[in-house]
Design a protein around this motif. Sequence first.
Motif, PDB file in Angstrom:
ATOM      1  N   GLN A 159      -1.443  13.122   0.087  1.00  0.00           N
ATOM      2  CA  GLN A 159      -1.632  14.318  -0.741  1.00  0.00           C
ATOM      3  C   GLN A 159      -3.061  14.842  -0.647  1.00  0.00           C
ATOM      4  OE1 GLN A 159      -0.383  12.968  -4.617  1.00  0.00           O
ATOM      5  NE2 GLN A 159       1.758  13.458  -4.215  1.00  0.00           N
ATOM      6  N   GLN A 160      -3.992  13.979  -0.240  1.00  0.00           N
ATOM      7  CA  GLN A 160      -5.399  14.364  -0.083  1.00  0.00           C
ATOM      8  C   GLN A 160      -5.741  14.678   1.372  1.00  0.00           C
ATOM      9  OE1 GLN A 160      -7.649  11.056  -1.592  1.00  0.00           O
ATOM     10  NE2 GLN A 160      -6.677  11.144  -3.589  1.00  0.00           N
ATOM     11  N   GLY A 161      -4.732  14.693   2.237  1.00  0.00           N
ATOM     12  CA  GLY A 161      -4.965  14.983   3.644  1.00  0.00           C
ATOM     13  C   GLY A 161      -5.552  13.815   4.420  1.00  0.00           C
ATOM     14  N   LYS A 162      -5.238  12.592   3.984  1.00  0.00           N
ATOM     15  CA  LYS A 162      -5.760  11.397   4.638  1.00  0.00           C
ATOM     16  C   LYS A 162      -4.617  10.457   5.002  1.00  0.00           C
ATOM     17  CE  LYS A 162     -10.039  11.646   2.025  1.00  0.00           C
ATOM     18  NZ  LYS A 162     -10.896  10.994   1.040  1.00  0.00           N
ATOM     19  N   THR A 163      -4.913   9.533   5.898  1.00  0.00           N
ATOM     20  CA  THR A 163      -3.978   8.478   6.270  1.00  0.00           C
ATOM     21  C   THR A 163      -4.789   7.253   6.653  1.00  0.00           C
ATOM     22  OG1 THR A 163      -2.013   7.953   7.576  1.00  0.00           O
ATOM     23  CG2 THR A 163      -3.808   9.122   8.721  1.00  0.00           C
ATOM     24  N   VAL A 164      -4.138   6.236   7.168  1.00  0.00           N
ATOM     25  CA  VAL A 164      -4.848   5.053   7.652  1.00  0.00           C
ATOM     26  C   VAL A 164      -4.427   4.775   9.085  1.00  0.00           C
ATOM     27  CG1 VAL A 164      -5.182   3.980   5.396  1.00  0.00           C
ATOM     28  CG2 VAL A 164      -3.127   3.465   6.695  1.00  0.00           C
ATOM     29  N   ASP A 165      -5.358   4.231   9.871  1.00  0.00           N
ATOM     30  CA  ASP A 165      -5.022   3.851  11.236  1.00  0.00           C
ATOM     31  C   ASP A 165      -4.364   2.465  11.236  1.00  0.00           C
ATOM     32  OD1 ASP A 165      -7.089   1.938  11.054  1.00  0.00           O
ATOM     33  OD2 ASP A 165      -8.465   3.085  12.321  1.00  0.00           O
ATOM     34  N   ALA A 166      -4.085   1.940  12.410  1.00  0.00           N
ATOM     35  CA  ALA A 166      -3.373   0.671  12.531  1.00  0.00           C
ATOM     36  C   ALA A 166      -4.122  -0.497  11.911  1.00  0.00           C
ATOM     37  CB  ALA A 166      -3.082   0.383  14.008  1.00  0.00           C
ATOM     38  N   GLU A 167      -5.456  -0.392  11.771  1.00  0.00           N
ATOM     39  CA  GLU A 167      -6.249  -1.473  11.175  1.00  0.00           C
ATOM     40  C   GLU A 167      -6.562  -1.251   9.712  1.00  0.00           C
ATOM     41  OE1 GLU A 167      -9.697  -1.982  13.665  1.00  0.00           O
ATOM     42  OE2 GLU A 167      -8.630  -3.467  14.847  1.00  0.00           O
ATOM     43  N   GLY A 168      -6.099  -0.128   9.129  1.00  0.00           N
ATOM     44  CA  GLY A 168      -6.321   0.119   7.712  1.00  0.00           C
ATOM     45  C   GLY A 168      -7.539   0.972   7.395  1.00  0.00           C
ATOM     46  N   HIS A 169      -8.200   1.544   8.424  1.00  0.00           N
ATOM     47  CA  HIS A 169      -9.324   2.458   8.182  1.00  0.00           C
ATOM     48  C   HIS A 169      -8.773   3.796   7.683  1.00  0.00           C
ATOM     49  CE1 HIS A 169     -10.945  -0.270  11.307  1.00  0.00           C
ATOM     50  NE2 HIS A 169     -12.050  -0.181  10.594  1.00  0.00           N
ATOM     51  N   VAL A 170      -9.375   4.340   6.670  1.00  0.00           N
ATOM     52  CA  VAL A 170      -8.971   5.649   6.134  1.00  0.00           C
ATOM     53  C   VAL A 170      -9.486   6.728   7.090  1.00  0.00           C
ATOM     54  CG1 VAL A 170      -9.185   7.256   4.210  1.00  0.00           C
ATOM     55  CG2 VAL A 170      -8.966   4.792   3.768  1.00  0.00           C
ATOM     56  N   VAL A 171      -8.596   7.659   7.465  1.00  0.00           N
ATOM     57  CA  VAL A 171      -8.963   8.740   8.369  1.00  0.00           C
ATOM     58  C   VAL A 171      -8.374  10.046   7.862  1.00  0.00           C
ATOM     59  CG1 VAL A 171      -9.213   7.280  10.423  1.00  0.00           C
ATOM     60  CG2 VAL A 171      -6.993   8.280   9.881  1.00  0.00           C
ATOM     61  N   GLU A 172      -9.039  11.154   8.208  1.00  0.00           N
ATOM     62  CA  GLU A 172      -8.535  12.485   7.850  1.00  0.00           C
ATOM     63  C   GLU A 172      -7.354  12.836   8.748  1.00  0.00           C
ATOM     64  OE1 GLU A 172      -9.824  14.403   5.353  1.00  0.00           O
ATOM     65  OE2 GLU A 172     -11.317  12.854   4.906  1.00  0.00           O
ATOM     66  N   LEU A 173      -6.391  13.546   8.197  1.00  0.00           N
ATOM     67  CA  LEU A 173      -5.241  14.005   8.996  1.00  0.00           C
ATOM     68  C   LEU A 173      -5.647  15.160   9.877  1.00  0.00           C
ATOM     69  CD1 LEU A 173      -2.356  13.848   6.382  1.00  0.00           C
ATOM     70  CD2 LEU A 173      -2.620  12.453   8.421  1.00  0.00           C
ATOM     71  N   ALA A 206       0.804  -1.221   0.000  1.00  0.00           N
ATOM     72  CA  ALA A 206       0.000   0.000   0.000  1.00  0.00           C
ATOM     73  C   ALA A 206       0.838   1.272   0.000  1.00  0.00           C
ATOM     74  CB  ALA A 206      -0.931  -0.015   1.205  1.00  0.00           C
ATOM     75  N   THR A 207       2.134   1.162  -0.230  1.00  0.00           N
ATOM     76  CA  THR A 207       3.014   2.321  -0.155  1.00  0.00           C
ATOM     77  C   THR A 207       2.542   3.460  -1.054  1.00  0.00           C
ATOM     78  OG1 THR A 207       4.872   0.853   0.341  1.00  0.00           O
ATOM     79  CG2 THR A 207       5.406   3.099  -0.375  1.00  0.00           C
ATOM     80  N   ALA A 208       2.265   3.178  -2.312  1.00  0.00           N
ATOM     81  CA  ALA A 208       1.838   4.220  -3.251  1.00  0.00           C
ATOM     82  C   ALA A 208       0.459   4.771  -2.879  1.00  0.00           C
ATOM     83  CB  ALA A 208       1.828   3.674  -4.678  1.00  0.00           C
ATOM     84  N   TRP A 209      -0.439   3.906  -2.399  1.00  0.00           N
ATOM     85  CA  TRP A 209      -1.772   4.369  -1.986  1.00  0.00           C
ATOM     86  C   TRP A 209      -1.676   5.315  -0.801  1.00  0.00           C
ATOM     87  CZ3 TRP A 209      -6.194   4.212  -4.523  1.00  0.00           C
ATOM     88  CH2 TRP A 209      -6.293   3.321  -5.578  1.00  0.00           C
ATOM     89  N   ARG A 210      -0.816   4.997   0.155  1.00  0.00           N
ATOM     90  CA  ARG A 210      -0.662   5.872   1.328  1.00  0.00           C
ATOM     91  C   ARG A 210      -0.103   7.231   0.910  1.00  0.00           C
ATOM     92  NH1 ARG A 210       1.121   0.911   4.760  1.00  0.00           N
ATOM     93  NH2 ARG A 210      -0.813   0.491   5.872  1.00  0.00           N
ATOM     94  N   ALA A 211       0.822   7.247  -0.027  1.00  0.00           N
ATOM     95  CA  ALA A 211       1.373   8.513  -0.511  1.00  0.00           C
ATOM     96  C   ALA A 211       0.290   9.348  -1.207  1.00  0.00           C
ATOM     97  CB  ALA A 211       2.546   8.258  -1.458  1.00  0.00           C
ATOM     98  N   MET A 212      -0.539   8.696  -2.030  1.00  0.00           N
ATOM     99  CA  MET A 212      -1.632   9.414  -2.700  1.00  0.00           C
ATOM    100  C   MET A 212      -2.619   9.962  -1.681  1.00  0.00           C
ATOM    101  SD  MET A 212      -2.405   7.152  -6.141  1.00  0.00           S
ATOM    102  CE  MET A 212      -2.810   5.676  -5.229  1.00  0.00           C
ATOM    103  N   MET A 213      -2.912   9.180  -0.651  1.00  0.00           N
ATOM    104  CA  MET A 213      -3.848   9.627   0.376  1.00  0.00           C
ATOM    105  C   MET A 213      -3.281  10.804   1.158  1.00  0.00           C
ATOM    106  SD  MET A 213      -5.305   5.969   1.651  1.00  0.00           S
ATOM    107  CE  MET A 213      -5.710   6.680   3.209  1.00  0.00           C
TER     108      MET A 213
END
Length: 138
Positions: A124-138, A115-122
């Motif tokens: 750029q959109q002001g998002k990240t993922v928590d320890a379980e993979g849920h998408v969250v706003e920064l 998921a390295t590239a997906w995390r980088a794209m996210m």
Amino acid sequence: MTTATHARTRAIVEAYHRAWTGPDVASAGQYIAEDFVTRAPVGSYDTREEYLAGLANFRYSFVTGVDMIAEFYGDDDAMLLYDVQTNTPAGSLRTAEYFKLSGGKIASTNLVFDATAWRAMMAQQGKTVDAEGHVVEL
């Protein structure tokens, strides 16, 4: 362990996979249990409804093709290995998806991919993922 239960598991998982990779993602919902959960490096969901909405967005917004590599089926579980081609900088994602079935429906899935590239794209959109993979706003 019987051939009949392997065949039932295979039929359910194959139908689900054809549905989500085809033109009518909503039809994949008929194979998903009401209490379904999924875990992934990016895109974990705790409800069936959230998952199906996320799956439809992923399929229609990003997926350009899927190539099956291998399939394994048990009595109440299955594993698929496939490449997902996307229209993003992530390109092709080699994905392993593990399924658990209960009552003739898919009760849970666990996806593994880089998921390295997906995390980088996210990011750029002001998002990240928590320890379980849920998408969250920064």
